[in-house]
Structure formats: structure tokens, C-alpha cells
Design an enzyme around this catalytic site. Sequence first.
Site, PDB file in Angstrom:
ATOM      1  N   SER A  49      -7.381  -3.736   0.721  1.00  4.40           N
ATOM      2  CA  SER A  49      -6.375  -3.621  -0.323  1.00  4.40           C
ATOM      3  C   SER A  49      -5.197  -4.533  -0.042  1.00  4.40           C
ATOM      4  O   SER A  49      -4.544  -4.424   0.997  1.00  4.40           O
ATOM      5  CB  SER A  49      -5.871  -2.171  -0.419  1.00  4.40           C
ATOM      6  OG  SER A  49      -4.732  -2.080  -1.239  1.00  4.40           O
ATOM      7  N   LYS A  50      -4.909  -5.426  -0.984  1.00  2.00           N
ATOM      8  CA  LYS A  50      -3.739  -6.289  -0.873  1.00  2.00           C
ATOM      9  C   LYS A  50      -2.468  -5.461  -0.875  1.00  2.00           C
ATOM     10  O   LYS A  50      -1.536  -5.726  -0.133  1.00  2.00           O
ATOM     11  CB  LYS A  50      -3.745  -7.280  -2.036  1.00  2.00           C
ATOM     12  CG  LYS A  50      -2.622  -8.306  -2.000  1.00  2.00           C
ATOM     13  CD  LYS A  50      -2.823  -9.320  -3.113  1.00  2.00           C
ATOM     14  CE  LYS A  50      -1.745 -10.391  -3.073  1.00  2.00           C
ATOM     15  NZ  LYS A  50      -1.959 -11.422  -4.101  1.00  2.00           N
ATOM     16  N   ARG A  51      -2.456  -4.410  -1.694  1.00  2.85           N
ATOM     17  CA  ARG A  51      -1.251  -3.589  -1.800  1.00  2.85           C
ATOM     18  C   ARG A  51      -0.993  -2.790  -0.532  1.00  2.85           C
ATOM     19  O   ARG A  51       0.130  -2.403  -0.255  1.00  2.85           O
ATOM     20  CB  ARG A  51      -1.372  -2.642  -3.007  1.00  2.85           C
ATOM     21  CG  ARG A  51      -1.365  -3.388  -4.340  1.00  2.85           C
ATOM     22  CD  ARG A  51      -1.276  -2.459  -5.523  1.00  2.85           C
ATOM     23  NE  ARG A  51      -1.284  -3.198  -6.774  1.00  2.85           N
ATOM     24  CZ  ARG A  51      -1.116  -2.650  -7.958  1.00  2.85           C
ATOM     25  NH1 ARG A  51      -0.943  -1.340  -8.068  1.00  2.85           N
ATOM     26  NH2 ARG A  51      -1.134  -3.379  -9.053  1.00  2.85           N
ATOM     27  N   PHE A  96       0.875 -11.900  -0.422  1.00  2.00           N
ATOM     28  CA  PHE A  96       0.185 -12.806   0.478  1.00  2.00           C
ATOM     29  C   PHE A  96      -1.218 -13.137  -0.034  1.00  2.00           C
ATOM     30  O   PHE A  96      -1.740 -12.509  -0.937  1.00  2.00           O
ATOM     31  CB  PHE A  96       0.111 -12.202   1.881  1.00  2.00           C
ATOM     32  CG  PHE A  96      -0.611 -10.860   1.925  1.00  2.00           C
ATOM     33  CD1 PHE A  96      -1.995 -10.785   1.876  1.00  2.00           C
ATOM     34  CD2 PHE A  96       0.105  -9.677   2.000  1.00  2.00           C
ATOM     35  CE1 PHE A  96      -2.659  -9.582   1.915  1.00  2.00           C
ATOM     36  CE2 PHE A  96      -0.551  -8.453   2.041  1.00  2.00           C
ATOM     37  CZ  PHE A  96      -1.932  -8.409   2.001  1.00  2.00           C
TER      38      PHE A  96
END
Length: 480
Positions: free
Chosen positions: A251-253, A17
Site C-alpha cells: 500500500s502506497k498510503r 513517493f
Amino acid sequence: MDTSDVRTRFAPSPTGFMHIGNLRTALYAYLFAKKSRGRFILRIEDTDRERHVEDAVKAIYAVLRLTGLQHDEGPDVGGSCGPYTQSERKHLYERYAKELVAGGRAYYCFCTKERLDTLTDDTGNRRYDKRCLHLSKAEVEEKLAAGLPWVIRQNVPQEGVTTFSDMVYGEISVENRELHDNVLLKSDGFPTYNFANVVDDHLMAITHVFRGMEYLSSTPNYNMLYDAFGWATPRYVHLPHIMKDKHHKLSKRHGDANVEDFIAKGFLPEAILNYVALLGWNPKSEVEKFTLRELVQAFDVSGISKSSAVFDEAKLRWLNAQYLRELPPQQFHELAAPYYGAISTPVDLNLLSALLQPRVSALSDIPDAAGFADRFEGYSLALFDHAGSKSSVALAKEALPAVIASLESLAGWSNDALFGALEQLALQRDLKKKQLLWIVRIAVSGCLSTPGGASEMCALLGKAQALERMRQSLSRLRSA
């Protein structure tokens, strides 16, 4: 092309995303380009095939469109420096990588993953030992002919210091012995970010590179590549981290701060963009609310902080509320309408929108705020006991019959007519106005918190339903 013209780029990887940090990078690059009357380029960096996510590119386009960050060149609009998707530029990277090998600035590496996993430096960190740098040309050709897996690594000198200037962090020096022989090209022909960003930024004539400060330590590697090719280096603008709290980065993860999630939760794209602009940038004024056009005029790199910014959803909600309040009433009603779908009880939705607009901070607040419509039966009669209005269960039991009788004969069922009738009844019954209004509001809503007062709640529900609820409440009070 006149390379003195400002050209910035947003180069996301379609690995998930659109993250708040991604949006900020895009925004700052856009603002700088537009204020400089330059061009803003979108490049899709899709060379990480293992982490590629289907539809992620569509999500990138959607967020840029919703926030108004229109790119001048990109995969969907074209331009003179295309293609703008890295997987379509694959043939370029091998050519340039082999040019570096021929000049001794890169080399083929045939080491296995098992061997690489055993390599560490004096501090225990993983580090390649340059073993394959010392292979002869004949040995390299033999291994290539045998079909052994390979990568091309950058040949970083172990002596000396590399210095560069950043427009936020100033002059930075890194000892070369701290740098790694980064992989530039994988055996499948796809480049790593460490190589592709340099080649593409040069070929696309990017003058100013905006990216996160996590790339500061890698910038000397990139500059060595520019020098190896004899290319001019761009100006760098590294951006401070956006933190989840004092100790953890967004954090994207880990699924933090998905831009589309905030839009789905009823935050307006323009409010999100406005808030993101303030995450690490100081406009050097007391102004906090900006349109995109105003941001273009106000933006200056000198306002970017070296310190990390903490993402504060409460502040975003406050700012979003300001945007909601300023919407034309009909536009707010149109935005609110999808959130009314769960309401099964007939209410005046136009009046409900008028009441909610100054009260909600996000459109997703609407279902709870309008919950009184379907959540009525079984509420606690203790709600009639209210110290602030000096109301009580006993007083409610006494006053409600008079309220019902008075409102049954009321000709007009508007908020003003209802308020006037209740105000007059309070005088007749020798009650404080707030006592009677509290009793009526609880009697028709069964809620401690409602989007309006007693007369507004009655107007919302309509005459028949409001009176029926009062009768039900009176029946429960008498049975208690």
C-alpha cells in the site's frame, strides 16, 4: 501519426513517493514498447489537487532516470502529443465533457455531499440514483446560472452487459447495472481519472494500456466513453496485485515499498528493476538475473500471471547481492565510501571494500559489518570460548603473548605475510591453525562476526593498532 505503431504510457499521479507497483507498471509498459520498437510516453496525472505532493514529480523523474526507463515523450522532453501534464490540458476535458452531455451520454449533477452520503443500493454500497439525469434542460441552466456546485456524471445504461478483452485475463463481461455513473468532471474544471485517462489515451494515440487489475471493474465505463466519442479502444494489459504478504496488498498510503527508500538502503537500481520484473511475470526459463536490455528481449505479455505476487525482500537482497559481487572493485568501493563516514578508527578502506564486496547483500549492511572498527572496548571475553575451533579463554591467555611477540618482529604487514606468520606460529605452539586464528580475530576485533579472518582483520587495522588491541585483550584476559 501512424496509430498502428505501438505506443504505451506510464501515467503516475504525483501524490507521494514512487511505489514498487508504479515502477512495475512503468517497466512492463517500457519493455513492451521497446520490444515492439514503439514509443514509451510519460504523462503526469496531477488532477487530484487535494492529494498533490510537492516534489513528487521530481521523485518520478529521479526513479525513472536511475532505473534507465527513459521515456520518448513527456513533460520534460516534449513530443507531438503534449502537453503531457494533465493540469495543463484542463481546457480539453471541459470541451469533451460537454460534448458527452449534448449527446446524452453524461449529465450535470447538483446533489450535495450530504445527500450523496445517504445513497446506497440494495447491497448497502454507496451508489448514485441518477436523480439529476431527469432534470430538464431549463432546470439545469437555471442551476448553473445560480452558481450551484456541480459535477458532470457519466450516464451508464442500467440494462445489458459490457464485454471487453484483456491480454492477461482474457474476455471479461460485466453487467451494466453493476456499474456506477462515475463523476467525469468536477466543478473546478478538473477531470477525474475516470475521464482524463480516456481522453488523454486517445489524444496521445496510446495503443496498449498497462495498469493494475484494480481497474478491471472500471474498464467497461471507459469503453462506454470510447464508444460515445466513436474512438477505437486500446488493448488492455491489467497487472496482478503485488502483495505485502498472503493477505495484504502493498500500500502506497501505508508507506510500503518506496522505491527511493530501497535505493537509500543500498539496493542497486538495476537489481530493484530486475526483481520488480519478476513480480508477476515469468520469463519461462531458469534465468532470474537480467539486464534491462535482456528484459526487453525476453519480455512477453503471455508471461504475466493472473495471480498476485508476494513482495519478498529476502529475494531482493539475494538478487542485489549478485549485482554487488559483479561490480568492478573500484566501483563497489565508490558506492561503499559514503557508508564509511561513521568509522572514526583508521582502517584500510580499500581492503575493507575488497572484504565486504562478496559478503554484503545491500550497501546499508556496511556500517554493521564494519562496526568492529569502533566497537572494541568492553566486549565479552566469553567470545574466546568457541566449540567449533576448540578455542577457550585459557588458551587465549596462553597464546596471545607469543602472537604479539611474533607479529611485532614481522617485516611485512600484508594479509599473506600475517597469515603465513600465524600459520607457522600455530605449528610451533602445537595448536590447530583454526584455534589460533580464532583467538587473534577476537583479540583484534572483539566481534563474533567480522568481514574477514584474523590476518585480514590485522591487515585492515594496521600494525600499530592491531598490536595495541591484542595487548588490551591480553591485559583483560589476565585480569579476569
